[in-house]
Design a protein around this motif. Structure first.
Motif: not given
Ligand SMILES: Cc1cc2nc3c(=O)[nH]c(=O)nc-3n(C[C@H](O)[C@H](O)[C@H](O)COP(=O)(O)OP(=O)(O)OC[C@H]3O[C@@H](n4cnc5c(N)ncnc54)[C@H](O)[C@@H]3O)c2cc1C
Ligand SMILES: Cc1cc2nc3c(=O)[nH]c(=O)nc-3n(C[C@H](O)[C@H](O)[C@H](O)COP(=O)(O)OP(=O)(O)OC[C@H]3O[C@@H](n4cnc5c(N)ncnc54)[C@H](O)[C@@H]3O)c2cc1C
Lengths: 454, 436
Positions: B131, B203, B137, B66, B68-72
């Motif tokens: 952060y 989710i 997302s 899955p 979301g925004s692909g950031s992590a």
């Molecule tokens: C610069 C930076 C700093 C960060 N610092 C922190 C921090 O300090 N603390 C912290 O907790 N996090 C931190 N993160 C992580 C980040 O904030 C979260 O993990 C982020 O919110 C993931 O959101 P996303 O929509 O980009 O998810 P994605 O990158 O798209 O997905 C992240 C993971 O979740 C899964 N996923 C996504 N959407 C769903 C869904 N709807 N249902 C089931 N699984 C799903 C994906 O398969 C993947 O494994 C940081 C990220 C960055 C880029």
């Protein structure tokens, strides 16, 4: 026999034996034995549950945890404590008060219920509007699963890698395993407390005031509603001195920094006036505060003065639907010619209508059961929930399909099986049909026939 | 019987619509997770479509990630297999929001920013501030259990997710939890999903508990010439009846990154309440801090975003320890890491015992695994803590497991959960703890 029911005395079922272990190792041995012999196992804390949870409809072994009641560690620097499951809730706050701390979950039964029971039912209380329910305060668990494993999850350090088993085990109602140690968060005692009592001529005005307070961005520590019937009974029964002739009373408590509660109390007084409050009292000292709370805390005790028998409901509605559901409660009471008295956690939308009936009067019990069922359905129609804090147990297992679909219940049944592969843990509780046979949940008759309740 | 790749592509296109299915190799390469490109990238437009994509993937035994925004997406071990990226970015509906209930139900692709804009119209907020900002997302934030400094006061996704609609590995649409702020009906499935990294279900909708935005707030930075003094202030605040909203620990490196004046260690504190109480709590904090020899400066709200930016680095490690041990571990991390010629900026959550270290400089995978991760991890584990590598170049990730070991009994239960709900290993296989 003392172990044949909890405080929901409708449901009776005595175990074949009661065991009172003293150590986790003994508990684990017991579970393994029961697993080998395919015998049902029912955990029991203080037995104050209101859902037919700590009773044995299928006989078997009851495990009473009252002898495991020690505080294992107080760790103020980490703001937490580890206790055995049988410890009485209030004892923990008493043991930590001198150091400036307390345990926030405060079910009205806190003088007698156990922390293991609280964690197993995910108990709430008057102060969970601001502080959340038990699960928000459990950091770690030691549990003997239905598979006989001794499992340690969570702990003083947060964010353990992996699934949040702690969060998912809290509220398991003894169907997943036995909690043998619990690490809980301790909170610092707030700098100040301000308690107010506002009376209204109609419950409608009081309900609107609740919404307005929350809409103003104020989250009081407690926001409790007491209706006319209860005000009268409380005044007669415990002499709390609530305003005579009030149609409803709100008990509101703020806690926090002095300047914060000062400002918020001012706003609340204004909001209550805007909603036609008849009288507003503000406790000036600890004694007055205790008096305002006295009526609320002893409400359960005065029911006996009102009626020989009653049914207690614990459903929830979205807070904004409070005025509407209160009108519905009155209408249901009128329709079934029964008095329904209310004292409840208004800030959370968690209702506790008490349907009063006379068990000697033919037909009244049947009408009370009908009214109770209609109440529950009305709450669900408004987007609510089957239980807000008491739990599901035996009492509401058959109501689960009202809130969840087959796929949802099936997921829960499979979740249960991961912890209890042979279905020995507290069978018949929480889910509508027990998946003991290794199959998933199968929809059953949606309701027990009325006659079968007694 | 397995279906051929082109036929599968047609089948996915039939579900989400051809324009929402990516099959061009260059685009797929750009969507790779840790260097592993997917075979398809599907952007479903509804809950039903998510269910049908999952059902097809499960029948065909495909691996789905899955997004979301692909950031992590790099969080976790490199994928064992990857066939489909299930992109949820079209699911951006705020489905239900009744301000008086302080509850909102949103689709998983809604970003924190979008939600914040909606909520602030009514003076409310979702108190999750991971952060890296608001472009994340809701689904991703929950699946990774991401949180920021505000958790000290409001908790994490675990405490704020009331209900969730999710799609199981086999495509079954499922609901867990409730839509009201207080409910104990059945098992708390939302807690199971929070932080499960999309390995148990996707989710699709989340019902979230909201909080009122406080009428006033204030933030201060207390800088110290010694770590011990900063630790004493943190301990004093925690032992007092002060009710801060955030309590951040910064080391010299982090202070430099956020552009604050130099110090050995500093504590940034915010309070949010009515104006009168901001003033009085600020005064109380100030007097406690000056007794310990702190230099005090007032901070603007932007500081809290900069603190997160201070962690933008290709290598980020998260340590969790007992709250009172945080100053000690801050010193340990600095010592262990600087010994290898690396620099480190540390941001800690002084109220929760969480420390994040952004590491700069080059290090061999072997040194990384043996001399940095292993000793810190072992010492932390001995105290019940953990170390997770949140972000790192692939060679470092391969050298040392990003999650670290999970106790055997707990891992056995987690395995049983994974096997029960995803027996064919469809959802994010190989990425979570213990190779789940
Ligand atoms: C610069 C930076 C700093 C960060 N610092 C922190 C921090 O300090 N603390 C912290 O907790 N996090 C931190 N993160 C992580 C980040 O904030 C979260 O993990 C982020 O919110 C993931 O959101 P996303 O929509 O980009 O998810 P994605 O990158 O798209 O997905 C992240 C993971 O979740 C899964 N996923 C996504 N959407 C769903 C869904 N709807 N249902 C089931 N699984 C799903 C994906 O398969 C993947 O494994 C940081 C990220 C960055 C880029
Ligand atoms: C006057 C009165 C007021 C009340 N007020 C409230 C209130 O405000 N809020 C509220 O939430 N509840 C309230 N209750 C209900 C009850 O007190 C709570 O549900 C309480 O948490 C039960 O604790 P207990 O120790 O009595 O558990 P028991 O009744 O003994 O058991 C409850 C359930 O938990 C299981 N269980 C108990 N201990 C363990 C263990 N160690 N491991 C695994 N499973 C276990 C049992 O099998 C059973 O299913 C009230 C009850 C009364 C009589």
């Amino acid at each position: 026999m003392a172990y044949e029911c909890d405080m929901h005395t409708f449901y009776k079922g005595a175990p074949d034996v009661v065991v009172l272990p003293e150590t986790t190792a003994q508990v684990a041995l017991l579970v393994r034995l029961c697993r080998r012999e395919h015998v049902a196992l029912v955990p029991r804390g203080s037995g104050t549950g209101l859902i037919g949870g700590a009773m044995a409809p299928h006989g078997g072994v009851m495990v009473s945890l009252t002898r495991m009641n020690r505080i294992l560690e107080l760790d103020f620097a980490n703001r937490c404590a580890t206790v055995q499951p049988g410890l009485i809730n209030l004892w923990l706050s008493q043991a930590t008060r001198d150091a400036g701390y307390y345990f926030a979950p405060d079910p009205s039964s806190q003088m007698v219920s156990s922390i293991g029971g609280n964690a197993s039912t995910n108990a709430g209380g008057p102060h969970c509007l601001k502080y959340g329910i038990t699960v928000n305060h459990v950091l770690g668990l030691e549990v003997v699963t239905g598979a006989g494993e001794i499992l340690s999850v969570g702990g003083k350090a947060h964010d353990h890698p992996g699934y949040d088993l702690t969060g998912a085990l809290v509220g398991g109602e003894g169907t997943l395993g036995l909690l043998t140690a619990i690490t809980v968060r301790l909170l610092h005692v707030p700098a100040g407390v301000r308690t107010l009592l506002a009376s209204f001529s109609a419950i409608d005005d009081a309900s609107e005031a609740v919404s307005a307070i929350v809409a103003a961005g104020i989250i009081p520590a407690a926001l409790e509603m007491i209706d006319e019937t209860f005000v009268r009974a409380i005044n007669e029964g415990v002499g709390a001195g609530y305003p005579k002739g009030a149609g409803a009373v709100l008990l509101i408590e703020l806690d926090g920094p002095a300047a914060e509660i000062e400002a918020q109390a001012g706003r609340i007084v204004q909001i209550c006036r805007d909603h036609a409050a008849l009288e507003i009292r503000v406790a000036q000292d600890e004694a007055e505060r205790a008096l305002l709370w006295k009526g609320r805390k002893e409400a359960a005790g005065v029911v006996g003065r009102m009626s020989p028998a009653w049914i207690l409901q614990d459903a929830v509605v979205p807070r904004s639907r409070l005025p509407e559901i209160m009108r519905e409660v009155q209408a249901i009471g009128a329709r079934h010619r029964l008095v329904i008295a209310n004292v409840f956690h208004a800030g959370d939308g968690n209702l506790h209508p008490m349907i009063l009936y006379n068990d000697l009067e033919p037909g009244e019990l049947e009408r009370a059961i009908l009214a109770n069922d209609e109440l529950l359905r009305a709450c669900l129609t408004m987007g609510g929930s089957v239980t807000g804090e008491h739990g599901v147990g035996l009492d509401k297992a058959s109501s689960m399909p009202l809130q969840f679909g087959d796929a949802d219940l099936n997921f829960m049944a499979r979740f249960r099986r991961v912890f209890d592969p042979d279905g020995i843990m507290n069978p018949g509780k929480l889910l509508p049909s027990h998946p003991a046979c290794g199959e998933g949940f199968r929809p059953s008759v949606p309701r027990l026939p009325a006659g079968a309740w007694v | 019987m397995a279906v051929s790749a082109p036929a599968l592509g047609d089948a996915f296109a039939a579900i989400v619509g051809g324009e929402h299915l990516t099959t061009a190799p260059s685009q797929l390469a750009a969507a790779a997770v840790e260097g592993v490109p997917p075979r398809w990238l599907a952007r479903p437009g509804s809950l039903d479509e998510v269910g049908r994509v999952m059902s097809l993937a499960s029948v065909e035994g495909l691996a789905v990630a899955p997004r979301g925004s692909g950031s992590a997406l790099d969080l976790g071990a490199p994928p064992a297999r990857l066939d489909v990226i299930l992109d949820l970015s079209r699911l951006t509906g705020v489905l239900e929001y009744v301000p008086a209930d302080m509850v909102a139900t949103v689709q998983a692709g809604v970003t924190l920013d979008l939600l914040a804009r909606e909520l602030c119209k009514h003076g409310q907020m979702l108190a999750l501030d991971p952060y890296g900002g608001g472009s994340r997302s809701v689904g991703g934030v929950l699946a990774t259990n991401a949180s920021g400094q505000r958790r000290f006061r409001y908790g994490t996704g675990r405490d704020l997710l009331l209900g969730a609609r999710f799609v199981q590995a086999d495509g079954t649409v499922t609901w867990g939890g409730s839509k009201v702020v207080k409910s104990v009906t059945g098992y708390d499935i939302p807690k199971l999903l929070t932080g499960s990294l999309g390995t148990l279900g996707v989710i699709v909708e989340a019902t979230l508990r909201l909080h009122p935005v406080q009428p006033a707030s204030g933030s201060w930075l207390f800088s110290f010439t010694s770590r011990e003094a900063a630790g004493s202030l943190a301990a004093a605040v925690l032992a007092s009846s002060l009710e801060p909203e955030r309590l951040a620990w910064l080391n010299a490196g982090a202070l430099e990154r956020v552009g604050s004046e130099r110090a050995e260690a500093a504590l940034a504190v915010s309070v949010a309440t009515v104006a009168e109480a901001v003033t009085s709590q600020g005064a109380l904090l100030g007097s406690m801090a000056s007794r310990l020899g702190a230099r005090v400066s007032a901070l603007d709200e932007g500081f809290w975003t900069r603190v997160g930016g201070g962690l933008a680095s290709s290598t980020v490690v998260k340590l969790a320890s007992e709250i009172r041990r945080l100053p000690f571990w801050a010193g340990e991390v600095e010592r262990v890491i600087s010994r290898h010629g690396l620099t480190v900026s540390l941001v800690g959550e002084a109220g929760n015992g969480i420390l994040r270290a952004a590491v700069e400089g080059s290090v061999s995978p072997d040194t990384w695994a043996r001399e940095i991760v292993a000793p810190l991890r072992e010492a932390l584990a001995a105290e019940g803590g953990s170390l997770v590598v949140e972000r790192a170049p692939l060679d470092l990730k391969r050298a040392a497991d990003v999650w670290g070991p999970v106790p055997e009994t707990a891992l056995a239960v987690m395995r049983r959960l994974k096997t029960e709900f995803d027996p064919r290993g469809v959802l994010n296989p190989g990425r979570f703890v213990g190779g789940l």
